[in-house]
Motif scaffolding. Structure first.
Motif, mmCIF file in Angstrom:
data_model
loop_
_atom_site.group_PDB
_atom_site.id
_atom_site.type_symbol
_atom_site.label_atom_id
_atom_site.label_comp_id
_atom_site.label_asym_id
_atom_site.label_seq_id
_atom_site.Cartn_x
_atom_site.Cartn_y
_atom_site.Cartn_z
ATOM 1 N N ASP A 42 0.841 -1.197 0.000
ATOM 2 C CA ASP A 42 0.000 0.000 0.000
ATOM 3 C C ASP A 42 0.877 1.249 0.000
ATOM 4 O O ASP A 42 1.946 1.283 0.630
ATOM 5 N N ASP A 43 0.378 2.262 -0.704
ATOM 6 C CA ASP A 43 1.162 3.486 -0.830
ATOM 7 C C ASP A 43 1.540 4.096 0.527
ATOM 8 O O ASP A 43 2.637 4.645 0.689
ATOM 9 N N ASP A 44 0.627 3.988 1.497
ATOM 10 C CA ASP A 44 0.925 4.625 2.779
ATOM 11 C C ASP A 44 1.941 3.840 3.614
ATOM 12 O O ASP A 44 2.370 4.288 4.669
ATOM 13 N N GLN A 45 2.329 2.646 3.112
ATOM 14 C CA GLN A 45 3.338 1.861 3.828
ATOM 15 C C GLN A 45 4.658 1.772 3.074
ATOM 16 O O GLN A 45 5.646 1.277 3.611
ATOM 17 N N VAL A 46 4.670 2.210 1.842
ATOM 18 C CA VAL A 46 5.901 2.202 1.059
ATOM 19 C C VAL A 46 6.733 3.433 1.418
ATOM 20 O O VAL A 46 6.208 4.546 1.488
ATOM 21 N N ASP A 47 7.993 3.223 1.615
ATOM 22 C CA ASP A 47 8.900 4.323 1.969
ATOM 23 C C ASP A 47 9.447 4.933 0.673
ATOM 24 O O ASP A 47 10.522 4.581 0.202
ATOM 25 N N PHE A 48 8.678 5.844 0.098
ATOM 26 C CA PHE A 48 9.107 6.499 -1.140
ATOM 27 C C PHE A 48 10.250 7.481 -0.856
ATOM 28 O O PHE A 48 10.138 8.308 0.054
ATOM 29 N N PRO A 49 11.339 7.397 -1.598
ATOM 30 C CA PRO A 49 12.493 8.283 -1.354
ATOM 31 C C PRO A 49 12.290 9.687 -1.949
ATOM 32 O O PRO A 49 13.052 10.138 -2.807
ATOM 33 N N LEU A 50 11.253 10.355 -1.492
ATOM 34 C CA LEU A 50 10.924 11.670 -2.056
ATOM 35 C C LEU A 50 12.024 12.683 -1.828
ATOM 36 O O LEU A 50 12.256 13.580 -2.656
ATOM 37 N N ALA A 51 12.720 12.574 -0.688
ATOM 38 C CA ALA A 51 13.774 13.541 -0.390
ATOM 39 C C ALA A 51 14.886 13.486 -1.431
ATOM 40 O O ALA A 51 15.523 14.503 -1.736
ATOM 41 N N VAL A 52 15.124 12.306 -1.983
ATOM 42 C CA VAL A 52 16.156 12.176 -3.016
ATOM 43 C C VAL A 52 15.760 12.962 -4.260
ATOM 44 O O VAL A 52 16.582 13.653 -4.874
ATOM 45 N N PHE A 53 14.482 12.880 -4.635
ATOM 46 C CA PHE A 53 14.012 13.662 -5.781
ATOM 47 C C PHE A 53 14.168 15.155 -5.526
ATOM 48 O O PHE A 53 14.543 15.924 -6.419
ATOM 49 N N GLU A 54 13.857 15.572 -4.322
ATOM 50 C CA GLU A 54 13.982 16.994 -3.991
ATOM 51 C C GLU A 54 15.419 17.456 -4.113
ATOM 52 O O GLU A 54 15.708 18.557 -4.566
ATOM 53 N N GLN A 55 16.347 16.605 -3.684
ATOM 54 C CA GLN A 55 17.763 16.954 -3.801
ATOM 55 C C GLN A 55 18.186 17.106 -5.248
ATOM 56 O O GLN A 55 18.965 17.992 -5.601
ATOM 57 N N LEU A 56 17.675 16.218 -6.091
ATOM 58 C CA LEU A 56 18.033 16.274 -7.502
ATOM 59 C C LEU A 56 17.524 17.552 -8.154
ATOM 60 O O LEU A 56 18.167 18.129 -9.032
ATOM 61 N N LYS A 57 16.338 18.015 -7.699
ATOM 62 C CA LYS A 57 15.788 19.251 -8.255
ATOM 63 C C LYS A 57 16.683 20.443 -7.957
ATOM 64 O O LYS A 57 16.772 21.380 -8.737
ATOM 65 N N ASN A 58 17.319 20.392 -6.800
ATOM 66 C CA ASN A 58 18.181 21.505 -6.387
ATOM 67 C C ASN A 58 19.590 21.367 -6.942
ATOM 68 O O ASN A 58 20.435 22.208 -6.771
#
Length: 581
Positions: free
Chosen positions: A565-581
């Motif tokens: 389930d999406d609410d249990q998957v640890d999506f590495p969103l912070a990594v995407f944010e770093q790439l944007k910067n």
């Protein structure tokens, strides 16, 4: 000699059969929660929080809370003297998960605090686990069974019966053993004799001459609490003390809260109940100020020097009606060396014409009053002892650990602990507010919750790793003791002042307060250092935690794949944010 022995030149006499490998596969699921019985001693705030968090987090739990009184509340049930109130803002003296938007005053009174915790007890169904008027009178660790064997006294019938548990938690608080002061002739007094911790609420002290002995936190509240009704008051002050400015005064003034009684208007309470953001902002402003004074505890810092000036000016202004009292009351030691209290109304009460401050030592008491060292006799109708508690941390009943060692004996020379919560030689025993656990500043309720979190983490580990007992290492206790002594040497607590932080001695070892800030304590206790403990396992099998290859859901034919389930998957969103910067 066999072929391999010949090849490597080993004689047949030196070869032998390998012993059969011991069986380490335990007949249990890897995530099976073995049943554990936890006993909590005391249903004050610590006991209430424990009875909630353990049921929330520990499956297969058998929980029992023993309480010697007829009701919950601990301090707030037992202390009912005039003026008894919280000496930090009430909005920081509450459970984080159960905020109260209806505190009637900034410094809530004992009855109001007791009522709040009664609501918490009822809301979370704690009462069914509490056994009232039942007092633990002995606890003995049985190594063969890894159990605490308890003796419980029914205070109504007087009978004593046994019980046992896997984990024992002391939640009796810091100051729970009140005592009369050691004054010759005290019990020869023929007037009304009372102690702050055993107040007779039925007694009417109106129009009486009253003597209040002690200017600790209780005495500071009792003096203004009793003053309006009495004809005269003698206040016996053994040592000078700092009275703190009120916390968050600017925030209170901005909201128009009256500084004389710090009461909230119905309109303000309505705002708190209807505007959650306004309430949260108010709480955060108070919390921020409460958590921002640690620098004042460190000798020589700008914050420490500035605190002395600010406290002195506050006392000067509040004693303006009798300015001569300022010099008599101003301490030589720095603020925070003794426990701080804002004492609303205290200094103003000392300037009242009905009050005499007596600094001469008490020599003895007779039937009619008090003799002091200057040869004077002070007649009184009511003698109030606001003289505190046993501050040695000696247990009030025998607690016997490994090899028959009692905790009283272990702490006879120095009350040592590990992070204030555990002692070597006493497995599966945890302490709420043991030695070096109080806070000289900051938020005590947050620390209390974090301590309970720590205990639940330990019990979770016992279930997860199939541990039958865990005990803190002796060297870990010694390291913490050494750390405390070095840390306090550069703080205001090491200065010459008599305080319960130092067992009531001017130059005693600091055994009461935590070696750091309030926020520091929260960080230290946030992640247990498992390497500081030793462990014994069920069936002496350190591999038993792996179980028999099954999980509980598989055995129960209840497999689920909710981990996708999406609410249990640890999506590495912070990594995407770093790439944007």
């Amino acid at each position: 000699m066999n072929h391999l022995a010949q090849l490597f030149g080993v004689s047949a006499a030196k070869t032998h059969e390998q012993p059969a490998d011991s069986w380490v596969v335990e007949e249990r699921s890897v995530d099976e929660a073995r049943p554990l019985r936890v006993v909590v001693i005391g249903s004050g705030i610590s006991g209430i929080i424990a009875s909630i968090r353990f049921r929330q987090r520990i499956p297969n739990l058998d929980l029992c809370v023993y309480e010697k009184n007829a009701d919950i509340g601990g301090t707030w049930l037992e202390n009912r003297y005039p003026g008894c109130a919280c000496d930090i803002p009430a909005h920081t003296y509450q459970a984080t998960f159960e905020p109260n938007k209806e505190w009637s005053t900034f410094y809530a009174t004992a009855p109001e605090i007791h009522k709040y915790w009664g609501r918490v007890r009822d809301k979370y169904g704690c009462a069914r686990y509490i056994k009232f008027k039942q007092q633990v009178v002995e606890a003995v660790w049985k190594e063969d069974d890894s159990k605490w064997v308890l003796q419980i006294k029914d205070l109504e019938s007087g009978s004593v019966y046994p019980d046992q548990c896997d984990v024992l938690i002391s939640a009796t608080g810091f100051l729970n053993e009140w005592k009369w002061p050691n004054i010759p002739g005290l019990h020869e007094f023929q007037g009304k004799l009372m102690h702050s911790a055993r107040w007779d609420e039925s007694f009417d002290y109106s129009d009486k001459r009253v003597a209040v002995v002690g200017n600790g936190s209780s005495g500071i509240q009792i003096v203004p609490g009793m003053l309006p009704k009495v004809t005269h008051m003698d206040h016996y002050v053994r040592s000078r003390t700092w009275i703190a400015p009120s916390f968050a005064r600017s925030e209170l003034e901005r909201r128009g809260v009256k500084s004389d009684n710090f009461s909230f208007t119905p309109e303000e309470l309505k705002t708190f109940n209807t505007d959650h953001n306004a309430y949260q902002q108010f709480r955060k402003e108070i919390e921020l100020q409460l958590q921002s004074v640690h620098g004042a505890t460190l000798l020589g810092t700008p914050e420490q020097l500035g605190a002395k000036e600010a406290f002195a000016e506050n006392m000067r202004q509040r004693l303006s009606r009798k300015p001569e009292l300022y010099e008599k009351l101003l301490p030589a030691f720095p603020p925070v060396c003794r426990r701080l209290t804002p004492g609303p109304g205290y200094l103003e009460a000392l300037a009242d014409d009905k009050v005499d401050i007596i600094a001469s030592d008490i020599v003895r008491v007779d039937a009619e009053g008090i003799f002091t060292a200057d040869g004077k006799h002070h007649p009184t109708d009511v003698l109030v002892c606001a003289t505190g508690f046993d501050t040695t941390f000696t247990p009030r009943f025998p607690i016997i650990g490994c090899n028959g060692l009692s905790l009283a004996e272990r702490w006879k020379k120095t009350p040592e602990s590990y992070l204030s919560i555990a002692v070597d030689g006493f497995p599966n025993y945890f302490i709420c507010f043991g030695p070096n656990s109080a806070l000289g500043e900051g938020n005590l309720l947050l620390l209390l919750e974090r301590v309970i979190d720590y205990f639940t983490s330990c019990v979770q580990k016992m279930q997860r790793d199939n541990i039958r007992c865990m005990s803190v290492r002796k060297d870990a206790v010694q390291r913490f003791t050494r750390h405390c002594d070095q840390y306090f040497s550069r703080t205001v607590y090491s200065e010459k002042c008599r305080s319960w932080y130092k067992g009531g001695e001017e130059g005693g070892r600091v055994i009461g307060v935590w070696p750091g800030s309030s926020l520091h304590s929260l960080q230290v206790l946030s992640h247990p250092r498992w390497e500081d403990f030793t462990y014994e396992y069920v069936n002496d099998n350190a591999n038993g935690w792996m179980g028999d290859g099954w999980t509980e859901n598989e055995k129960n034919h209840a497999i689920n794949v909710s981990y996708l389930d999406d609410d249990q998957v640890d999506f590495p969103l912070a990594v995407f944010e770093q790439l944007k910067n």
